[in-house]
Scaffold this motif. Sequence first.
Motif, PDB file in Angstrom:
ATOM      1  N   TYR A 188     105.294  49.913 168.401  1.00 41.61           N
ATOM      2  CA  TYR A 188     106.718  49.589 168.304  1.00 41.61           C
ATOM      3  C   TYR A 188     107.501  50.849 167.965  1.00 41.61           C
ATOM      4  O   TYR A 188     108.503  51.168 168.605  1.00 41.61           O
ATOM      5  N   TYR A 189     107.051  51.576 166.959  1.00 46.81           N
ATOM      6  CA  TYR A 189     107.754  52.786 166.532  1.00 46.81           C
ATOM      7  C   TYR A 189     107.827  53.833 167.648  1.00 46.81           C
ATOM      8  O   TYR A 189     108.843  54.498 167.824  1.00 46.81           O
ATOM      9  N   LYS A 190     106.746  53.969 168.386  1.00 47.83           N
ATOM     10  CA  LYS A 190     106.674  55.035 169.381  1.00 47.83           C
ATOM     11  C   LYS A 190     107.312  54.669 170.717  1.00 47.83           C
ATOM     12  O   LYS A 190     107.732  55.553 171.468  1.00 47.83           O
ATOM     13  N   THR A 191     107.369  53.398 171.048  1.00 44.28           N
ATOM     14  CA  THR A 191     107.827  52.993 172.383  1.00 44.28           C
ATOM     15  C   THR A 191     108.820  51.836 172.369  1.00 44.28           C
ATOM     16  O   THR A 191     109.925  51.938 172.883  1.00 44.28           O
ATOM     17  N   ALA A 192     108.417  50.716 171.772  1.00 46.93           N
ATOM     18  CA  ALA A 192     109.188  49.480 171.929  1.00 46.93           C
ATOM     19  C   ALA A 192     110.531  49.505 171.216  1.00 46.93           C
ATOM     20  O   ALA A 192     111.448  48.776 171.595  1.00 46.93           O
ATOM     21  N   THR A 193     110.670  50.338 170.189  1.00 46.38           N
ATOM     22  CA  THR A 193     111.937  50.389 169.460  1.00 46.38           C
ATOM     23  C   THR A 193     113.105  50.743 170.375  1.00 46.38           C
ATOM     24  O   THR A 193     114.196  50.179 170.238  1.00 46.38           O
ATOM     25  N   LEU A 194     112.900  51.663 171.306  1.00 46.35           N
ATOM     26  CA  LEU A 194     113.995  52.050 172.209  1.00 46.35           C
ATOM     27  C   LEU A 194     114.335  50.919 173.172  1.00 46.35           C
ATOM     28  O   LEU A 194     115.512  50.640 173.435  1.00 46.35           O
ATOM     29  N   PHE A 195     113.324  50.246 173.697  1.00 45.98           N
ATOM     30  CA  PHE A 195     113.552  49.084 174.556  1.00 45.98           C
ATOM     31  C   PHE A 195     114.366  48.028 173.786  1.00 45.98           C
ATOM     32  O   PHE A 195     115.364  47.516 174.282  1.00 45.98           O
ATOM     33  N   ALA A 196     113.887  47.694 172.579  1.00 43.69           N
ATOM     34  CA  ALA A 196     114.469  46.597 171.806  1.00 43.69           C
ATOM     35  C   ALA A 196     115.906  46.885 171.386  1.00 43.69           C
ATOM     36  O   ALA A 196     116.820  46.084 171.624  1.00 43.69           O
ATOM     37  N   THR A 219     104.995  37.713 178.658  1.00 36.65           N
ATOM     38  CA  THR A 219     105.437  36.310 178.715  1.00 36.65           C
ATOM     39  C   THR A 219     106.468  36.012 177.626  1.00 36.65           C
ATOM     40  O   THR A 219     107.482  35.346 177.872  1.00 36.65           O
ATOM     41  N   GLN A 220     106.205  36.506 176.424  1.00 33.06           N
ATOM     42  CA  GLN A 220     107.141  36.291 175.321  1.00 33.06           C
ATOM     43  C   GLN A 220     108.486  36.959 175.602  1.00 33.06           C
ATOM     44  O   GLN A 220     109.541  36.433 175.235  1.00 33.06           O
ATOM     45  N   ALA A 221     108.449  38.122 176.260  1.00 31.03           N
ATOM     46  CA  ALA A 221     109.701  38.812 176.600  1.00 31.03           C
ATOM     47  C   ALA A 221     110.581  37.914 177.462  1.00 31.03           C
ATOM     48  O   ALA A 221     111.774  37.733 177.179  1.00 31.03           O
ATOM     49  N   VAL A 222     110.008  37.334 178.501  1.00 28.47           N
ATOM     50  CA  VAL A 222     110.769  36.504 179.446  1.00 28.47           C
ATOM     51  C   VAL A 222     111.368  35.283 178.753  1.00 28.47           C
ATOM     52  O   VAL A 222     112.499  34.865 179.064  1.00 28.47           O
ATOM     53  N   GLU A 223     110.645  34.715 177.797  1.00 34.50           N
ATOM     54  CA  GLU A 223     111.138  33.527 177.093  1.00 34.50           C
ATOM     55  C   GLU A 223     112.466  33.784 176.384  1.00 34.50           C
ATOM     56  O   GLU A 223     113.265  32.870 176.185  1.00 34.50           O
ATOM     57  N   HIS A 224     112.711  35.031 176.022  1.00 32.89           N
ATOM     58  CA  HIS A 224     113.935  35.366 175.299  1.00 32.89           C
ATOM     59  C   HIS A 224     115.133  35.562 176.234  1.00 32.89           C
ATOM     60  O   HIS A 224     116.228  35.890 175.759  1.00 32.89           O
ATOM     61  N   THR A 236     122.329  35.588 170.819  1.00 33.02           N
ATOM     62  CA  THR A 236     121.945  36.196 172.104  1.00 33.02           C
ATOM     63  C   THR A 236     121.522  37.651 171.898  1.00 33.02           C
ATOM     64  O   THR A 236     120.555  38.114 172.516  1.00 33.02           O
ATOM     65  N   ALA A 237     122.227  38.367 171.023  1.00 36.49           N
ATOM     66  CA  ALA A 237     121.872  39.763 170.741  1.00 36.49           C
ATOM     67  C   ALA A 237     120.455  39.854 170.187  1.00 36.49           C
ATOM     68  O   ALA A 237     119.680  40.748 170.564  1.00 36.49           O
ATOM     69  N   ASP A 238     120.090  38.920 169.311  1.00 31.60           N
ATOM     70  CA  ASP A 238     118.734  38.909 168.750  1.00 31.60           C
ATOM     71  C   ASP A 238     117.695  38.595 169.828  1.00 31.60           C
ATOM     72  O   ASP A 238     116.589  39.148 169.814  1.00 31.60           O
ATOM     73  N   HIS A 239     118.032  37.703 170.763  1.00 37.87           N
ATOM     74  CA  HIS A 239     117.119  37.410 171.872  1.00 37.87           C
ATOM     75  C   HIS A 239     116.927  38.655 172.755  1.00 37.87           C
ATOM     76  O   HIS A 239     115.814  38.927 173.219  1.00 37.87           O
ATOM     77  N   LEU A 240     117.994  39.399 172.989  1.00 35.84           N
ATOM     78  CA  LEU A 240     117.892  40.615 173.797  1.00 35.84           C
ATOM     79  C   LEU A 240     117.019  41.649 173.099  1.00 35.84           C
ATOM     80  O   LEU A 240     116.225  42.336 173.740  1.00 35.84           O
ATOM     81  N   TYR A 241     117.156  41.732 171.781  1.00 40.57           N
ATOM     82  CA  TYR A 241     116.292  42.625 170.997  1.00 40.57           C
ATOM     83  C   TYR A 241     114.825  42.224 171.185  1.00 40.57           C
ATOM     84  O   TYR A 241     113.965  43.071 171.447  1.00 40.57           O
ATOM     85  N   SER A 242     114.551  40.926 171.061  1.00 44.08           N
ATOM     86  CA  SER A 242     113.167  40.449 171.175  1.00 44.08           C
ATOM     87  C   SER A 242     112.622  40.644 172.582  1.00 44.08           C
ATOM     88  O   SER A 242     111.429  40.960 172.757  1.00 44.08           O
ATOM     89  N   TYR A 243     113.482  40.458 173.588  1.00 40.51           N
ATOM     90  CA  TYR A 243     113.061  40.742 174.966  1.00 40.51           C
ATOM     91  C   TYR A 243     112.590  42.191 175.068  1.00 40.51           C
ATOM     92  O   TYR A 243     111.493  42.479 175.567  1.00 40.51           O
ATOM     93  N   GLY A 244     113.421  43.111 174.601  1.00 42.04           N
ATOM     94  CA  GLY A 244     113.069  44.525 174.682  1.00 42.04           C
ATOM     95  C   GLY A 244     111.835  44.873 173.879  1.00 42.04           C
ATOM     96  O   GLY A 244     110.995  45.669 174.308  1.00 42.04           O
ATOM     97  N   ARG A 245     111.713  44.267 172.703  1.00 43.24           N
ATOM     98  CA  ARG A 245     110.548  44.539 171.848  1.00 43.24           C
ATOM     99  C   ARG A 245     109.259  44.130 172.546  1.00 43.24           C
ATOM    100  O   ARG A 245     108.300  44.924 172.622  1.00 43.24           O
ATOM    101  N   HIS A 246     109.199  42.911 173.039  1.00 48.12           N
ATOM    102  CA  HIS A 246     107.969  42.438 173.678  1.00 48.12           C
ATOM    103  C   HIS A 246     107.694  43.185 174.985  1.00 48.12           C
ATOM    104  O   HIS A 246     106.536  43.491 175.298  1.00 48.12           O
TER     105      HIS A 246
END
Length: 323
Positions: free
Chosen positions: A172-180, A293-298, A196-206
């Motif tokens: 997460y620290y090295k990669t997913a943080t920027l996506f999220a 899969t979890q990303a898409v759910e958000h 919705t903003a929190d869902h977008l964060y979770s999409y990017g994180r996953h």
Amino acid sequence: MTSATFLFSPVEADLRILSENLIQLVGTRHPKLFAAAKHLFGAGGKRLRPAIVLLVSRATMLDEDITLRHRRLAEITEMIHTASLIHDDVVDESATRRGVPTIHSLFGNGVAVLAGDFFFAQSSWYLANLDNLDVVKLLSEVIMDFAAGEIQQGEILFDTSLSVEAYLKKSYYKTATLFANSCKAAGLLSDVSSETADHLYSYGRHLGLAYQIVDDIFDFTGSADTLGKPVGSDLKSGNLTAPVLFALAEKPYLEVLIAREFAQEGDLEQAIALIQNSKGIEQARELAAKHATQAVEHLNDLPYSESRQALINMADYVLSRLY
């Protein structure tokens, strides 16, 4: 396999504008830094991260065009990503990245470190000029996370007691943080609800976690030509990733090889063979698929649009890189 270019079709024109702007953002006052920028940004690349920012922007601005602030956020996202790559290459002493000479191999370590610092500073300045404190906080956190991730990785090299949870935290620290955080920031610039903003964060994180896990699988399934570095390079440096951690539970002798840091001739090759002959790679694939899969759910709360569909397809694209 779906190509990234096809996925980006809703923002194809936006990405052309972005490519034209990136070099100009660096400015010409510093010739070496400008030359470094031309080398980096002129090389093209998939532009995955800014494309996702632009897709989120369009998926949340259906009734009107995206703003200049959305476009600048996408450019800032690419600048932050590029700065992190420059520093990574210095730390890893990489002569090439994806077959292209790295900045430090062309200009020396001093210029490379300063170039990375300069890009971080420039991105921070442009970020401040967005005049949105919440967005500034989100992207500033990314820069802190990158540094924390590098330090954390250095502290756990060759550590066979590393858990999958700790690996995911580092990823997460090295990669997913920027996506999220960039996905959430794009939503905030569109004035979406906090939910919705929190869902977008979770999409990017996953999505970011799935992307990193797939990259880590490539260290054992790719070729030197496609990787731009020898197979098993991460393992050789002591960076224990998902396939390794899963294989350790199945192949006890792998721990012996890692503990002595591949000091004996043939150790690394034997370790790679053990991993490739275990269920570690398949289990890592399953972990990547779970996060995709979890990303898409958000994205369920977003109304249908070509951009939303492209974001959904992005999860499939991340996994399809394996095949």
